[in-house]
Structures are given as C-alpha cells and as structure tokens.
Motif scaffolding. Structure first.
Motif, PDB file in Angstrom:
ATOM      1  N   THR A   3       0.839  -1.201   0.000  1.00  0.00           N
ATOM      2  CA  THR A   3       0.000   0.000   0.000  1.00  0.00           C
ATOM      3  C   THR A   3       0.873   1.248   0.000  1.00  0.00           C
ATOM      4  N   ILE A   4       0.642   2.109  -0.976  1.00  0.00           N
ATOM      5  CA  ILE A   4       1.390   3.363  -1.078  1.00  0.00           C
ATOM      6  C   ILE A   4       0.702   4.469  -0.264  1.00  0.00           C
ATOM      7  N   LEU A   5      -0.625   4.554  -0.401  1.00  0.00           N
ATOM      8  CA  LEU A   5      -1.383   5.628   0.258  1.00  0.00           C
ATOM      9  C   LEU A   5      -2.734   5.104   0.716  1.00  0.00           C
ATOM     10  N   THR A   6      -3.086   5.421   1.942  1.00  0.00           N
ATOM     11  CA  THR A   6      -4.398   5.070   2.486  1.00  0.00           C
ATOM     12  C   THR A   6      -5.109   6.343   2.935  1.00  0.00           C
ATOM     13  N   ILE A   7      -6.324   6.543   2.459  1.00  0.00           N
ATOM     14  CA  ILE A   7      -7.133   7.711   2.829  1.00  0.00           C
ATOM     15  C   ILE A   7      -8.406   7.205   3.505  1.00  0.00           C
ATOM     16  N   VAL A  51      -3.134  15.311   0.798  1.00  0.00           N
ATOM     17  CA  VAL A  51      -2.162  14.218   0.995  1.00  0.00           C
ATOM     18  C   VAL A  51      -0.732  14.684   0.710  1.00  0.00           C
ATOM     19  N   LEU A  52      -0.585  15.814  -0.009  1.00  0.00           N
ATOM     20  CA  LEU A  52       0.751  16.373  -0.249  1.00  0.00           C
ATOM     21  C   LEU A  52       1.128  17.418   0.805  1.00  0.00           C
ATOM     22  N   TYR A  62      -4.993  10.220   6.633  1.00  0.00           N
ATOM     23  CA  TYR A  62      -4.329   9.565   5.510  1.00  0.00           C
ATOM     24  C   TYR A  62      -2.945   9.158   5.983  1.00  0.00           C
ATOM     25  N   GLN A  63      -2.409   8.137   5.368  1.00  0.00           N
ATOM     26  CA  GLN A  63      -1.041   7.743   5.707  1.00  0.00           C
ATOM     27  C   GLN A  63      -0.340   7.197   4.473  1.00  0.00           C
ATOM     28  N   ASP A  68       4.603   3.842   7.936  1.00  0.00           N
ATOM     29  CA  ASP A  68       5.963   3.549   8.412  1.00  0.00           C
ATOM     30  C   ASP A  68       6.822   4.804   8.496  1.00  0.00           C
ATOM     31  N   LEU A  69       6.409   5.865   7.772  1.00  0.00           N
ATOM     32  CA  LEU A  69       7.186   7.107   7.765  1.00  0.00           C
ATOM     33  C   LEU A  69       6.291   8.281   8.129  1.00  0.00           C
ATOM     34  N   GLU A  70       6.875   9.278   8.784  1.00  0.00           N
ATOM     35  CA  GLU A  70       6.165  10.530   9.000  1.00  0.00           C
ATOM     36  C   GLU A  70       5.921  11.181   7.638  1.00  0.00           C
ATOM     37  N   THR A  71       4.887  12.018   7.545  1.00  0.00           N
ATOM     38  CA  THR A  71       4.513  12.615   6.260  1.00  0.00           C
ATOM     39  C   THR A  71       5.687  13.332   5.600  1.00  0.00           C
ATOM     40  N   HIS A  72       6.455  14.074   6.373  1.00  0.00           N
ATOM     41  CA  HIS A  72       7.587  14.829   5.819  1.00  0.00           C
ATOM     42  C   HIS A  72       8.585  13.898   5.131  1.00  0.00           C
ATOM     43  N   ASP A  73       8.906  12.777   5.784  1.00  0.00           N
ATOM     44  CA  ASP A  73       9.858  11.829   5.207  1.00  0.00           C
ATOM     45  C   ASP A  73       9.233  11.041   4.060  1.00  0.00           C
ATOM     46  N   ALA A  74       7.956  10.712   4.207  1.00  0.00           N
ATOM     47  CA  ALA A  74       7.264   9.957   3.153  1.00  0.00           C
ATOM     48  C   ALA A  74       7.221  10.742   1.852  1.00  0.00           C
TER      49      ALA A  74
END
Length: 299
Positions: A3-7, A51-52, A62-63, A68-74
């Motif tokens: 999974t790349i993005l979950t909303i 999401v951006l 959303y994640q 596994d990563l904080e939004t900034h790092d993701a």
C-alpha cells in the motif's frame, strides 16, 4: 500488495460552508495507475493537496507507506506536479533540472537521465522560454522524477495541451508506469482516464461515487442494439425477460439495457422461441463516459 497511500474518511470544509471533500476513503496500491475522475469543483485537487501536505484537512486521516514514515519523510518518496510548470525562463532545460538536483541533494547525472526519459534530451540546451506548453509539462515531469519517486502525482496533466501534446503526455505516463512507478492523476477527462489508468476513483461535489478498476467499471452488463420487422412486439417480448432493465428507441432500433448478464445467443434464442426473427443484433459495452454519466446523474 504493497500500500502506497491510504485515505480514510477525509473531509475538507472551506470557510465553514463549502464542503469540498466529503468523507472520502480509498487506497493506492503499488504498481497501478490511478485516476481521480470528476468535473471541475469535484474535490480532486483538494484531495491531492491534503495528501501532499499543502492543504490542511478538516477531519479524517491519511497515511503514506502503511504509516511507516512521518509525512515529511514519506513525501521525499513522492514526485508531484499540482501546478503549472514554473522554471527559470532564461536557463536551459538541463540547467533548470540541475538546479532542482542541487536543492534536493540529487546527483546531477539524474538530469540527463530524466531528460532522456521524457524525450527532451535533444533540447537539453534550449532555454525554457522557447518550449511549447507540452514540452514544459514534460520537463516538469522530468523534474518530479529526479528523486526516483515510488509514486508520481499529476493534477490535470494534459490541461491546455494540443492533441499532439496530449498524446505525448499519455504515452509518457504509460512508459513511466511500465517501469514500475505508481501513478495517481486527477482529471476531468474521461478519455484520459480510460486510456491510461488501471483504477479509478469517481468524485462529484466532494463525494466518492465509485472506486475500483477501470475494467470493472466498464464491465457492467452492457446493452444490446436490436431491430426486427415489428419493434412494438419485440419491445413487449423483451420486457418479459428477467435480465432486461430499460429499453430506448433510437433510429428504428431498440437499445436494451440489462440488469444482469445476458449473452447474445441466449437473447436471440429467447426471441426466436417467441416467434421473433431479428434483423439486427449487436451487444455493446458501456463506455466510461456512459458509466460516469449514469453515476453522476443518479446523484
């Protein structure tokens, strides 16, 4: 499947009265091309902005990458173009990309690699101001790909382009996807989504009307075009069949819509057994446009 993005249950309300995104939920899986489809004002760009991390959500979550990563790092693993390309007009294509490399700490070799990918290597020494709108858009895609992102996000990627530019961008999207990059694009163009996307999310007035594969959306029960010597009797007989939903008359033919699957040979046999010989019988699939209009007209 990764999974790349979950909303989940995403909402955005502007000025306490404009509900731009209403309880939207969907997932983006690795290796697919997703289209967010909807007319202008349907909430596509707002959803992408949230999401951006450039638009604040009102509620929901959303994640990225299973959280596994904080939004900034993701977002370092995300490439995105959500506005019209903006480069320095008096710098060349390569100079502009190398500047982006410098800012992001990326090797300069990536500039040439991505110019080749988007078909601009022969124009690498041309100034940005000499580029057509389609070339500018391809350069923007090259820029978004410099960090080899796992997902590329595009907001209305063919907006304002001529037919040749549209085709070039579509071919480029297919090429990028074939190399393993997941793509999420927002578009109001049904044709665009049908030609390049494997999956689609349909939005209208901020609400999600459908999510799933494009093939599933197109593989509805479809419809028949029929004609006989007596269309009145044909119509009466058709309505007695359990699979028939609605019938429209169009240029001496009957357009028969189904509520469950029915093969052409089965329908032909049924009508023959009821004394009707057909002069014309064709089974067609609903187009994405017809499916989209059916969805939006029922809301």
């Amino acid at each position: 499947m990764e999974t790349i993005l979950t909303i989940k249950n995403l909402n955005k309300i502007f000025n306490k009265r404009v509900h731009a995104v209403k309880n939207v939920s969907f997932e983006i899986y690795k290796g697919n091309v997703y289209g967010i489809l909807g007319p202008n004002g349907s909430g596509k760009s707002t959803t992408l902005g949230i999401v951006l991390n450039v638009v604040n959500k009102t509620s929901g979550e959303y994640q990225w990458f299973n959280g596994d990563l904080e939004t900034h790092d993701a977002l370092k693993k995300v490439g995105a173009i959500i506005e019209r390309p903006n480069f320095y007009p008096y710098m060349t294509a390569e100079e502009n990309l190398k500047l982006v490399c410098k800012i992001k700490g990326i090797s300069y070799t990536k500039a040439q690699e991505k110019l080749e990918l988007v078909g601009l290597i022969e124009r690498k020494d041309s100034k940005f101001r000499t580029f057509s709108l389609g070339m500018k858009q391809r350069l923007a895609i090259a820029s978004a790909l410099l960090n080899d992102p796992e997902i590329l996000i595009l907001d209305e990627p063919t907006n304002g382009l001529d037919p040749q530019g549209i085709r070039q961008i579509r071919d480029l999207i297919k090429l990028i996807a074939s190399q393993g990059t997941t793509i999420l694009l927002a578009s109001h163009l049904l044709d665009e989504v049908e030609k390049v996307c494997s999956h689609v999310v349909v939005l209208r007035h901020g609400e999600m009307l459908y999510q799933g594969s494009v093939d599933s959306m197109l593989s509805s029960e479809g419809f028949f075009e029929l004609k006989s010597e007596n269309n009145i009797v044909l119509k009466q007989t058709l309505f007695k069949h359990n699979a028939v939903d609605t019938i429209k008359e169009e240029e001496e033919k009957l357009i028969v819509y189904l509520k469950e699957n029915l093969e052409a040979k089965e329908l032909n046999q049924y009508l023959f057994e009821n004394g009707i010989i057909l002069q014309h019988l064709v089974k067609r699939k609903n187009s994405l446009e017809e499916q989209f209009l059916e969805l939006t007209n029922n809301k």
